[in-house]
Design a protein around this motif. Structure first.
Motif, mmCIF file in Angstrom:
data_model
loop_
_atom_site.group_PDB
_atom_site.id
_atom_site.type_symbol
_atom_site.label_atom_id
_atom_site.label_comp_id
_atom_site.label_asym_id
_atom_site.label_seq_id
_atom_site.Cartn_x
_atom_site.Cartn_y
_atom_site.Cartn_z
ATOM 1 N N ASP A 92 4.740 -2.447 -8.165
ATOM 2 C CA ASP A 92 4.057 -3.561 -8.811
ATOM 3 C C ASP A 92 5.045 -4.421 -9.606
ATOM 4 O O ASP A 92 4.926 -5.650 -9.644
ATOM 5 C CB ASP A 92 2.973 -3.044 -9.759
ATOM 6 N N GLU A 93 6.022 -3.784 -10.234
ATOM 7 C CA GLU A 93 6.932 -4.495 -11.129
ATOM 8 C C GLU A 93 7.796 -5.511 -10.388
ATOM 9 O O GLU A 93 8.080 -6.595 -10.905
ATOM 10 C CB GLU A 93 7.837 -3.500 -11.864
ATOM 11 N N ASN A 94 8.230 -5.186 -9.175
ATOM 12 C CA ASN A 94 9.138 -6.066 -8.430
ATOM 13 C C ASN A 94 8.525 -6.521 -7.106
ATOM 14 O O ASN A 94 9.240 -6.820 -6.153
ATOM 15 C CB ASN A 94 10.456 -5.333 -8.154
ATOM 16 N N LEU A 95 7.194 -6.585 -7.059
ATOM 17 C CA LEU A 95 6.530 -6.823 -5.783
ATOM 18 C C LEU A 95 6.921 -8.165 -5.175
ATOM 19 O O LEU A 95 7.173 -8.254 -3.965
ATOM 20 C CB LEU A 95 5.009 -6.749 -5.958
ATOM 21 N N ASP A 96 6.975 -9.218 -5.970
ATOM 22 C CA ASP A 96 7.298 -10.535 -5.416
ATOM 23 C C ASP A 96 8.657 -10.519 -4.718
ATOM 24 O O ASP A 96 8.803 -11.021 -3.600
ATOM 25 C CB ASP A 96 7.290 -11.602 -6.512
ATOM 26 N N ALA A 97 9.644 -9.951 -5.374
ATOM 27 C CA ALA A 97 10.986 -9.900 -4.793
ATOM 28 C C ALA A 97 11.010 -9.029 -3.546
ATOM 29 O O ALA A 97 11.672 -9.360 -2.550
ATOM 30 C CB ALA A 97 11.983 -9.387 -5.822
ATOM 31 N N GLU A 98 10.295 -7.924 -3.580
ATOM 32 C CA GLU A 98 10.271 -7.019 -2.424
ATOM 33 C C GLU A 98 9.569 -7.668 -1.227
ATOM 34 O O GLU A 98 9.963 -7.457 -0.075
ATOM 35 C CB GLU A 98 9.578 -5.720 -2.810
ATOM 36 N N PRO B 212 -1.180 -9.903 -13.813
ATOM 37 C CA PRO B 212 -0.667 -8.638 -13.271
ATOM 38 C C PRO B 212 -1.083 -8.415 -11.818
ATOM 39 O O PRO B 212 -2.106 -8.931 -11.362
ATOM 40 C CB PRO B 212 -1.304 -7.584 -14.188
ATOM 41 N N VAL B 213 -0.290 -7.652 -11.107
ATOM 42 C CA VAL B 213 -0.623 -7.245 -9.741
ATOM 43 C C VAL B 213 -1.848 -6.334 -9.768
ATOM 44 O O VAL B 213 -1.964 -5.456 -10.631
ATOM 45 C CB VAL B 213 0.562 -6.517 -9.088
ATOM 46 N N VAL B 214 -2.759 -6.587 -8.839
ATOM 47 C CA VAL B 214 -3.943 -5.738 -8.691
ATOM 48 C C VAL B 214 -3.962 -5.227 -7.250
ATOM 49 O O VAL B 214 -4.013 -6.023 -6.301
ATOM 50 C CB VAL B 214 -5.243 -6.512 -8.988
#
Length: 437
Positions: free
Chosen positions: A265-271, A241-243
């Motif tokens: 946090d849910e879409n952080l990589d894509a954002e 999970p993102v921290v």
């Protein structure tokens, strides 16, 4: 534009150091004397202007040199200013410019160490000489350290000095070195300069599955290779999970406000993908990671081996080591042994304070449209070793580069290069930081 002596010396010293082949293979049997020759070169340049130095060489060829410039405030904590003199190996066939030629073409300086990190070694050498020549006394003591062996964990460089010569760093409270300080696009006409205020911990795990050796005509699901393969697949597919560490939270806040974006946090990589190459670095720093990297099992196709083994590289966030190790053990399963081979613990430093303010002021004096933004480095530097002395480490090697120039991409790459104008900028900003810090 007329160049100052500081700028000219910075470029000259970077080129001189690149021309010294100081490859670190990690094997004492194959390492030459390049690090020692580089350290002796630095020592001679410092002593030429009356700067007292200490040279150490724990084993032949692994030389480092340390010097202290006294500040005006004896009560202020000393600042360690450090750069490593070793470089990673090269395959010259992959280069279009000689890796140790220090050639300049189209405004770029080419050579192994141009970014990692003879650029900073040459710059801080020039700054130390500039202060000595000009009679400039910084506010606090500056401890200049030019170090061996960073590329193989600092065993014979920073780590050895911390363990055996800690008096050289007496009174130090902060340190500055790689990896950060280079510009990345923020919004049109503005740049963010990343400041590493924390580093992930780095470690390795050995996974071992055991069973009975036998003929391959009688396989079982409990054989070592299927056991291990399942464990490796589960670990490789897992997303931690993102921290929102303090560094990540500040980065997302500053960049999000500038770009009109709210990061989730849910879409952080894509954002983060919208940020280009820097987004991938931040994504790697947003969570714990565990990556299977090595597999070993039998050596004959018709024999079921009695054991199978995998190595997993892990990178832990500050405060996240225990959770990471617990999760990997769960994913591996009860029948697979998990052994912690080695580790360098994560570190974290304050993201606010007078030193950060001094860095920001020095940066904006040369780039009024730039902003210093903390981030978490998903790798390691010698700052981890100095942390054992209670020193807060920061990564900031100032480089203003074109928006499409990926400084991260230069590390360990063929045709490693840096813009010459960026080195001049680096010398000016570094001198301002060290004078006022």
């Amino acid at each position: 534009m007329t160049r100052t002596l500081l700028e000219d010396e910075a470029l000259g010293f970077v080129r001189d150091l690149i021309r010294i082949d100081s490859i670190n293979t990690g094997d004492l049997a194959t390492i030459g004397d390049g690090e020692t020759r580089a350290a002796r070169f630095v020592q001679s340049q410092l002593e030429e202007l009356g700067i007292e130095t200490t040279f150490v060489e724990p084993v032949p060829g692994r030389g480092s040199v340390v010097a202290r410039l006294r500040g005006t405030d004896p009560d202020a904590g000393a600042l360690i200013v450090h750069a490593h003199l070793d470089v990673v190996p090269v395959d010259a066939a992959d280069w279009t410019h000689p890796p140790f030629g220090a050639e300049i073409a189209d405004g770029l300086l080419y050579g192994r160490g141009a970014v990692d990190m003879k650029n900073y070694a040459g710059v801080i050498l020039a700054v130390a000489r500039h202060f000595a020549r000009s009679g400039i006394r910084p506010r606090r003591d500056l401890i200049f350290a030019f170090l061996a062996d960073e590329e193989s964990g600092g065993v014979w460089g920073a780590s050895w000095l911390v363990d055996n010569r800690p008096e050289l760093f007496a009174g130090a409270t902060e340190a500055i070195s790689e990896v950060g300080g280079f510009s990345v696009p923020l919004v049109e006409g503005r740049r963010a300069y990343l400041l590493a205020t924390a580093e992930k911990g780095v470690g390795g795990l050995r996974l071992t599955a055991r069973g009975e050796a036998g003929h391959a005509s009688r396989p079982l699901p409990s054989d070592p290779v299927p056991q291990l393969a399942g464990a490796v697949a589960r670990i490789g597919a897992h997303r931690f999970p993102v921290v929102r560490t303090p560094a990540l939270a500040r980065f997302l806040s500053v960049v999000g406000a500038a770009r009109g974006v709210t990061f989730s946090d849910e879409n952080l990589d894509a954002e983060l993908e919208d940020l280009g190459f820097v987004g991938r670095v931040i994504a790697a720093a947003a969570r714990n990671t565990a990556a299977p990297t090595v597999l070993r099992a039998g050596d004959k196709s018709n024999i079921i081996p009695g054991s199978a083994e995998a190595i997993v590289d892990y990178r832990a966030l500050p405060g996240g080591e225990d959770d990471l190790l617990t999760e990997v053990a769960r994913l591996a399963g009860e029948t697979v042994e998990v052994e912690n081979l080695r580790s360098m613990h994560p570190i974290a430093s304050p993201i606010d304070g007078p030193f950060i303010d001094a860095i920001s002021a020095a940066l904006t004096s040369q780039d009024p449209d730039g902003v210093v933004v903390p981030y978490l480095l998903p790798a390691s530097t010698d700052n981890k070793h100095f942390a054992r002395l209670g020193v807060h480490g920061y990564g900031f090697v100032p480089l203003r580069v074109p928006d499409d120039f990926d400084v991260y991409g230069q590390f360990h790459s063929a045709d490693e290069c840096v813009p010459v104008e960026s080195l001049y900028f680096s010398a000016r900003v570094t001198a301002a930081i060290l004078r006022a810090a």
